[in-house]
Design a protein around this motif. Sequence first.
Motif, PDB file in Angstrom:
ATOM      1  N   UNK A  70       0.610  -1.262  -0.038  1.00  0.00           N
ATOM      2  CA  UNK A  70      -0.090  -0.031  -0.036  1.00  0.00           C
ATOM      3  C   UNK A  70       0.867   1.282  -0.020  1.00  0.00           C
ATOM      4  N   UNK A  71       1.907   1.207   0.899  1.00  0.00           N
ATOM      5  CA  UNK A  71       2.699   2.474   1.069  1.00  0.00           C
ATOM      6  C   UNK A  71       3.274   2.762  -0.176  1.00  0.00           C
ATOM      7  N   UNK A  72       4.100   1.683  -0.765  1.00  0.00           N
ATOM      8  CA  UNK A  72       4.809   1.662  -2.052  1.00  0.00           C
ATOM      9  C   UNK A  72       3.820   2.136  -3.247  1.00  0.00           C
ATOM     10  N   UNK A  73       2.744   1.339  -3.258  1.00  0.00           N
ATOM     11  CA  UNK A  73       1.934   2.017  -4.354  1.00  0.00           C
ATOM     12  C   UNK A  73       1.370   3.286  -4.387  1.00  0.00           C
ATOM     13  N   UNK A  74       1.051   4.013  -3.111  1.00  0.00           N
ATOM     14  CA  UNK A  74       0.607   5.166  -2.905  1.00  0.00           C
ATOM     15  C   UNK A  74       1.712   6.106  -3.239  1.00  0.00           C
ATOM     16  N   UNK A  75       2.887   5.895  -2.779  1.00  0.00           N
ATOM     17  CA  UNK A  75       4.187   6.709  -2.978  1.00  0.00           C
ATOM     18  C   UNK A  75       4.498   6.832  -4.586  1.00  0.00           C
ATOM     19  N   UNK A  76       4.474   5.966  -5.035  1.00  0.00           N
ATOM     20  CA  UNK A  76       4.526   5.790  -6.759  1.00  0.00           C
ATOM     21  C   UNK A  76       3.432   6.700  -7.376  1.00  0.00           C
ATOM     22  N   UNK A  77       2.076   6.596  -7.049  1.00  0.00           N
ATOM     23  CA  UNK A  77       1.113   7.219  -7.673  1.00  0.00           C
ATOM     24  C   UNK A  77       1.176   8.831  -7.298  1.00  0.00           C
ATOM     25  N   UNK A  78       1.679   9.059  -5.915  1.00  0.00           N
ATOM     26  CA  UNK A  78       1.720  10.356  -5.581  1.00  0.00           C
ATOM     27  C   UNK A  78       3.048  11.026  -5.900  1.00  0.00           C
ATOM     28  N   UNK A  79       3.897  10.520  -6.394  1.00  0.00           N
ATOM     29  CA  UNK A  79       5.377  10.801  -6.592  1.00  0.00           C
ATOM     30  C   UNK A  79       6.113  11.325  -5.425  1.00  0.00           C
ATOM     31  N   UNK A  80       5.826  10.441  -4.375  1.00  0.00           N
ATOM     32  CA  UNK A  80       6.654  10.977  -2.911  1.00  0.00           C
ATOM     33  C   UNK A  80       7.221   9.794  -2.649  1.00  0.00           C
ATOM     34  N   UNK A  81       7.833   9.886  -1.182  1.00  0.00           N
ATOM     35  CA  UNK A  81       8.724   8.990  -0.528  1.00  0.00           C
ATOM     36  C   UNK A  81       7.815   8.086   0.341  1.00  0.00           C
ATOM     37  N   UNK A  82       8.266   7.107   0.847  1.00  0.00           N
ATOM     38  CA  UNK A  82       7.420   6.294   1.794  1.00  0.00           C
ATOM     39  C   UNK A  82       6.990   6.840   2.981  1.00  0.00           C
ATOM     40  N   UNK A  83       8.080   7.560   3.744  1.00  0.00           N
ATOM     41  CA  UNK A  83       7.736   8.208   4.726  1.00  0.00           C
ATOM     42  C   UNK A  83       6.744   9.344   4.709  1.00  0.00           C
ATOM     43  N   UNK A  84       6.647  10.248   3.757  1.00  0.00           N
ATOM     44  CA  UNK A  84       5.522  10.911   3.359  1.00  0.00           C
ATOM     45  C   UNK A  84       4.236  10.393   3.287  1.00  0.00           C
ATOM     46  N   UNK A  85       4.176   9.300   2.520  1.00  0.00           N
ATOM     47  CA  UNK A  85       3.056   8.424   2.335  1.00  0.00           C
ATOM     48  C   UNK A  85       2.583   7.858   3.767  1.00  0.00           C
ATOM     49  N   UNK A  86       3.426   7.268   4.540  1.00  0.00           N
ATOM     50  CA  UNK A  86       2.948   6.777   5.697  1.00  0.00           C
ATOM     51  C   UNK A  86       2.138   8.002   6.675  1.00  0.00           C
ATOM     52  N   UNK A  87       2.726   9.255   6.556  1.00  0.00           N
ATOM     53  CA  UNK A  87       2.292  10.546   7.247  1.00  0.00           C
ATOM     54  C   UNK A  87       0.846  10.594   6.619  1.00  0.00           C
ATOM     55  N   UNK A  88       0.729  10.573   5.334  1.00  0.00           N
ATOM     56  CA  UNK A  88      -0.693  10.857   4.736  1.00  0.00           C
ATOM     57  C   UNK A  88      -1.626  10.034   5.156  1.00  0.00           C
ATOM     58  N   UNK A  89      -1.073   8.546   5.075  1.00  0.00           N
ATOM     59  CA  UNK A  89      -2.070   7.516   5.469  1.00  0.00           C
ATOM     60  C   UNK A  89      -2.634   7.538   7.002  1.00  0.00           C
ATOM     61  N   UNK A  90      -1.547   8.185   7.783  1.00  0.00           N
ATOM     62  CA  UNK A  90      -2.057   8.255   9.115  1.00  0.00           C
ATOM     63  C   UNK A  90      -2.931   9.457   9.276  1.00  0.00           C
ATOM     64  N   UNK A  91      -2.744  10.539   8.381  1.00  0.00           N
ATOM     65  CA  UNK A  91      -3.688  11.818   8.300  1.00  0.00           C
ATOM     66  C   UNK A  91      -5.079  11.236   8.088  1.00  0.00           C
ATOM     67  N   UNK A  92      -5.022  10.657   6.996  1.00  0.00           N
ATOM     68  CA  UNK A  92      -6.659  10.390   6.470  1.00  0.00           C
ATOM     69  C   UNK A  92      -7.187   9.346   7.694  1.00  0.00           C
ATOM     70  N   UNK A  93      -6.294   8.424   8.177  1.00  0.00           N
ATOM     71  CA  UNK A  93      -7.119   7.650   9.447  1.00  0.00           C
ATOM     72  C   UNK A  93      -7.371   8.622  10.562  1.00  0.00           C
ATOM     73  N   UNK A  94      -6.515   9.539  10.734  1.00  0.00           N
ATOM     74  CA  UNK A  94      -6.994  10.542  11.768  1.00  0.00           C
ATOM     75  C   UNK A  94      -8.255  11.459  11.500  1.00  0.00           C
ATOM     76  N   UNK A  95      -8.591  11.648  10.030  1.00  0.00           N
ATOM     77  CA  UNK A  95      -9.545  12.352   9.835  1.00  0.00           C
ATOM     78  C   UNK A  95     -10.957  11.317   9.575  1.00  0.00           C
ATOM     79  N   UNK A  96     -10.709   9.998   9.967  1.00  0.00           N
ATOM     80  CA  UNK A  96     -11.988   8.982   9.680  1.00  0.00           C
ATOM     81  C   UNK A  96     -12.071   8.648   8.377  1.00  0.00           C
TER      82      UNK A  96
END
Length: 139
Positions: A70-96
């Motif tokens: 999931x993190x790798x796929x999202x990082x590739x589609x967003x053009x970001x690094x996996x650590x940024x993707x982790x924070x993004x996924x946690x942010x989406x989780x925090x927002x419900x």
Amino acid sequence: MKPPGVFYEDWEHPVGSDTEVMSTIATAFGPESGEARTMQLLLDYRRIYGPYLPLGAAGHLDLILEDTNLATDLAESMGSVQTETRDTVHSLHAQGLLLIADDGSLWLTVPPGTPNSAPSGQWAFIEKKADAPLKAVAG
């Protein structure tokens, strides 16, 4: 928000500033201790989730990110690094917008009281994004 399920039953609330909390832990256990690493993770979660941490769910989400592509796929589609993707996924989780179901899988969700929530005003689980990790954590 009060997400449903076993992964959202226990919430933590570290008290004090990051510096104060880490100083207390370092004095009691040492700055390189397992306790210090754990507290640093909690403070990292606090930066994303706010003062109240759904500890079981956040930790389980990290396992999903480690155990799936999931993190790798999202990082590739967003053009970001996996650590940024982790924070993004946690942010989406925090927002419900992402929740952990009782079986440990990760779902795209709609919080109650929003235009696309379930008719009963409950959480709407829309699409499974990841299966439960192989090394599951009990909620």
